[in-house]
Design a protein around this motif. Structure first.
Motif, short mmCIF file in Angstrom:
data_model
loop_
_atom_site.label_atom_id
_atom_site.label_comp_id
_atom_site.label_asym_id
_atom_site.label_seq_id
_atom_site.Cartn_x
_atom_site.Cartn_y
_atom_site.Cartn_z
N THR A 220 0.83 -1.20 0.00
CA THR A 220 0.00 0.00 0.00
C THR A 220 0.87 1.25 0.00
OG1 THR A 220 -0.13 0.07 2.40
CG2 THR A 220 -1.85 -1.15 1.26
N LEU A 221 0.27 2.34 -0.44
CA LEU A 221 0.93 3.64 -0.43
C LEU A 221 0.17 4.56 0.52
CD1 LEU A 221 1.52 4.22 -4.24
CD2 LEU A 221 3.14 3.39 -2.54
N ASP A 222 0.89 5.35 1.24
CA ASP A 222 0.31 6.32 2.15
C ASP A 222 0.08 7.63 1.39
OD1 ASP A 222 -0.38 7.73 4.52
OD2 ASP A 222 1.70 8.35 4.76
N LEU A 223 -1.15 8.11 1.36
CA LEU A 223 -1.46 9.34 0.63
C LEU A 223 -0.72 10.54 1.20
CD1 LEU A 223 -5.27 8.99 -0.12
CD2 LEU A 223 -3.36 8.68 -1.68
N ASP A 224 -0.45 10.53 2.50
CA ASP A 224 0.33 11.63 3.09
C ASP A 224 1.74 11.63 2.53
OD1 ASP A 224 -1.77 12.60 4.64
OD2 ASP A 224 -1.26 11.30 6.33
N GLY A 225 2.29 10.44 2.27
CA GLY A 225 3.61 10.34 1.66
C GLY A 225 3.61 10.85 0.24
N GLU B 197 6.38 23.50 5.28
CA GLU B 197 5.65 24.75 5.53
C GLU B 197 4.33 24.75 4.77
OE1 GLU B 197 8.44 27.74 4.31
OE2 GLU B 197 9.69 27.49 6.10
N ALA B 198 4.35 24.30 3.52
CA ALA B 198 3.13 24.26 2.70
C ALA B 198 2.11 23.26 3.25
CB ALA B 198 3.48 23.91 1.25
N LEU B 199 2.61 22.17 3.82
CA LEU B 199 1.74 21.14 4.38
C LEU B 199 1.35 21.41 5.82
CD1 LEU B 199 3.55 18.04 2.84
CD2 LEU B 199 1.27 18.88 2.23
N GLY B 200 1.99 22.39 6.44
CA GLY B 200 1.69 22.72 7.83
C GLY B 200 2.17 21.66 8.80
N THR B 201 3.34 21.09 8.52
CA THR B 201 3.87 20.03 9.37
C THR B 201 5.38 20.22 9.54
OG1 THR B 201 3.83 17.63 9.69
CG2 THR B 201 4.30 18.40 7.47
N ALA B 202 6.00 19.34 10.26
CA ALA B 202 7.43 19.42 10.52
C ALA B 202 8.23 18.86 9.34
CB ALA B 202 7.79 18.66 11.79
N GLN B 203 9.39 19.42 9.12
CA GLN B 203 10.27 18.98 8.05
C GLN B 203 10.65 17.52 8.23
OE1 GLN B 203 13.87 18.37 8.55
NE2 GLN B 203 13.99 17.64 6.45
N SER B 204 10.88 17.10 9.47
CA SER B 204 11.27 15.71 9.72
C SER B 204 10.15 14.74 9.33
CB SER B 204 11.66 15.52 11.18
OG SER B 204 10.57 15.85 12.03
N LEU B 205 8.90 15.17 9.51
CA LEU B 205 7.77 14.31 9.13
C LEU B 205 7.67 14.19 7.61
CD1 LEU B 205 5.42 12.59 10.06
CD2 LEU B 205 4.02 14.66 10.16
N VAL B 206 7.91 15.26 6.89
CA VAL B 206 7.92 15.21 5.42
C VAL B 206 9.00 14.25 4.95
CG1 VAL B 206 8.44 16.54 3.33
CG2 VAL B 206 6.91 17.49 5.07
N ILE C 267 8.31 10.67 2.94
CA ILE C 267 8.88 10.42 1.62
C ILE C 267 9.77 9.19 1.64
CG2 ILE C 267 10.44 11.32 -0.16
CD1 ILE C 267 9.24 14.12 0.52
N LYS C 268 10.54 9.03 2.70
CA LYS C 268 11.39 7.84 2.83
C LYS C 268 10.54 6.57 2.84
CE LYS C 268 15.43 6.00 3.45
NZ LYS C 268 16.31 5.91 2.29
N LYS C 269 9.42 6.59 3.57
CA LYS C 269 8.53 5.43 3.60
C LYS C 269 7.91 5.16 2.23
CE LYS C 269 7.39 5.50 8.49
NZ LYS C 269 6.34 5.65 9.50
N LEU C 270 7.57 6.22 1.51
CA LEU C 270 7.04 6.06 0.16
C LEU C 270 8.10 5.42 -0.75
CD1 LEU C 270 4.82 6.59 -1.97
CD2 LEU C 270 5.84 8.86 -2.30
N MET D 163 -3.64 12.07 -6.32
CA MET D 163 -4.11 13.07 -5.36
C MET D 163 -5.33 13.82 -5.88
SD MET D 163 -2.31 12.40 -2.81
CE MET D 163 -2.88 13.70 -1.73
N ALA D 164 -5.42 14.04 -7.19
CA ALA D 164 -6.60 14.69 -7.76
C ALA D 164 -7.82 13.78 -7.60
CB ALA D 164 -6.36 15.02 -9.23
N ALA D 165 -7.64 12.48 -7.84
CA ALA D 165 -8.74 11.53 -7.65
C ALA D 165 -9.17 11.48 -6.19
CB ALA D 165 -8.32 10.14 -8.14
N HIS D 166 -8.21 11.51 -5.30
CA HIS D 166 -8.51 11.53 -3.86
C HIS D 166 -9.32 12.77 -3.50
CE1 HIS D 166 -7.51 12.57 0.37
NE2 HIS D 166 -7.87 11.32 0.53
N GLU D 167 -8.95 13.90 -4.03
CA GLU D 167 -9.67 15.14 -3.74
C GLU D 167 -11.09 15.09 -4.31
OE1 GLU D 167 -10.65 18.65 -2.10
OE2 GLU D 167 -8.88 17.44 -1.66
N ARG D 168 -11.25 14.56 -5.51
CA ARG D 168 -12.59 14.42 -6.09
C ARG D 168 -13.46 13.50 -5.23
NH1 ARG D 168 -9.53 14.06 -10.78
NH2 ARG D 168 -9.82 11.79 -10.87
#
Length: 120
Positions: free
Chosen positions: A4-9, A27-36, A40-43, A76-81
């Motif tokens: 599976t893929l994590d949509l947050d990733g 900053e754009a996601l409103g989260t910590a750099q370490s979490l980004v 991405i590493k998990k993805l 991500m567009a499909a997820h938003e729809r």
């Protein structure tokens, strides 16, 4: 490779690709750099591919990241729809404009496998 893929990733990957920076993506996601970075590493681990080249204060897409970018945008567009549709159904149900009341049910959990992404 994970099934599976994590949509947050995927969202973190898209923002990092857009800004060429984990810090600006965070900053754009409103989260910590370490979490980004972690997402991405998990993805990358789920896909078994390095998607971004990491440099001091800069990230760049690898060839694999370039190939994944359009599919990630589509996902991500499909997820938003889908999210918008669910919100509309909920809103119509709450206002009584839906023909029958919508009840949350146990629906199958849809997951996107890395092999599906590779086919895109």
């Amino acid at each position: 490779m994970s099934n599976t893929l994590d949509l947050d990733g995927v969202a973190a990957f898209l923002r990092a690709a857009e800004f060429c920076s984990f810090t600006r993506a965070a900053e754009a996601l409103g989260t910590a750099q370490s979490l980004v970075s972690t997402r991405i590493k998990k993805l990358e681990e789920a896909l078994g591919q390095l998607l971004l080249q990491r440099h001091p204060r800069l990230v760049r897409l690898t060839a694999e990241g370039e190939r994944l970018l359009p599919a990630a945008r589509e996902l991500m567009a499909a997820h938003e729809r889908a999210r918008t549709s669910f919100q509309q159904v909920r809103s119509e149900s709450a206002s009584g404009s839906a023909s029958r009341r919508w009840e949350p049910t146990l629906l199958p959990c849809w997951r996107v496998s890395p092999s599906t992404i590779h086919r895109w």
